[in-house]
Scaffold this motif. Sequence first.
Motif, short mmCIF file in Angstrom:
data_model
loop_
_atom_site.label_atom_id
_atom_site.label_comp_id
_atom_site.label_asym_id
_atom_site.label_seq_id
_atom_site.Cartn_x
_atom_site.Cartn_y
_atom_site.Cartn_z
N GLU A 62 0.88 -1.26 -0.08
CA GLU A 62 -0.06 0.11 -0.01
C GLU A 62 0.83 1.04 0.02
O GLU A 62 0.58 2.26 -0.76
CB GLU A 62 -0.86 -0.03 1.19
CG GLU A 62 -2.27 -0.87 1.20
CD GLU A 62 -3.14 -0.52 0.04
OE1 GLU A 62 -3.47 0.68 -0.09
OE2 GLU A 62 -3.41 -1.27 -0.77
N ASP B 122 -10.09 2.36 7.30
CA ASP B 122 -10.24 2.83 6.05
C ASP B 122 -9.05 3.45 5.35
O ASP B 122 -7.80 3.34 6.03
CB ASP B 122 -11.43 3.70 5.99
CG ASP B 122 -11.37 5.02 6.88
OD1 ASP B 122 -10.34 5.51 6.96
OD2 ASP B 122 -12.48 5.70 6.96
N GLU B 123 -9.13 4.27 4.07
CA GLU B 123 -7.97 4.72 3.58
C GLU B 123 -7.12 5.94 4.42
O GLU B 123 -6.07 6.13 4.17
CB GLU B 123 -8.34 5.30 2.35
CG GLU B 123 -8.61 4.24 1.35
CD GLU B 123 -10.18 3.91 1.40
OE1 GLU B 123 -10.98 4.56 2.08
OE2 GLU B 123 -10.50 2.92 0.99
N SER B 124 -8.18 6.52 5.32
CA SER B 124 -7.60 7.79 6.17
C SER B 124 -7.01 7.07 7.64
O SER B 124 -6.56 7.77 8.15
CB SER B 124 -8.70 8.48 6.38
OG SER B 124 -9.69 8.17 7.14
N SER B 125 -7.04 5.82 8.08
CA SER B 125 -6.53 5.36 9.23
C SER B 125 -5.17 5.48 9.13
O SER B 125 -4.36 5.26 7.98
CB SER B 125 -6.99 3.91 9.38
OG SER B 125 -8.34 3.63 9.21
N PRO B 126 -4.61 5.79 10.23
CA PRO B 126 -2.82 5.82 10.43
C PRO B 126 -2.61 4.21 10.32
O PRO B 126 -3.04 3.37 10.44
CB PRO B 126 -2.65 6.23 11.94
CG PRO B 126 -4.06 6.86 12.35
CD PRO B 126 -5.21 6.22 11.50
#
Length: 194
Positions: free
Chosen positions: A32, A157-161
Amino acid sequence: MRSRFVRRWIAWVSIGEACGFAVAAAAGVLAEALRLGDAERLVLLVAAGAVEGAALATGQHAAMERDRPRRAAWVGATAAAASLAWLLGMLPSTVGLPEGPWTVVLLVVGGVVLLATIPVAQWLVLRRPGAGRWVPISMGAWLVAILWTAAPSPFVDESSPVLLVVALYVVAGALMAVTVAALTAPLARSLFAR
């Protein structure tokens, strides 16, 4: 003595699988972070799957007390099977599936084959009377245990650290490892305890 074996089995197998899954999870995070394409991600995670399989098999082999298979054969077969399992698990998202009623059939058949990869490979190495039970028991254990890997999904989600994602999947991997170890321990005791 038999309960000692069960504790030994659960400890060694849990450590091996948890460490191996941590490598696979780290490879997923790396894929990722590097924004790898589908093909590169597939290659990386299939290779990480081999490491996971080798770690699992090493833990299992360390826990065995009698009738141990040759270490190289056990570890090699498990590593190859784990790579195949990762390949099968990633193919639908990598190449896509055709739409229609056959999609469900493909997913079910693929899921059964995925669950069978490691147990069948290990059974082929064991090659002794009574070892055939290893396949359905291990498949059932993996079916239950793999559910832990879906547990973090609602929380990320995509914004998770990245550190949160890694931590959640490492915990999920550890729970998966303990589940597989505990569910296979009774049969392992009959096959490998003194």
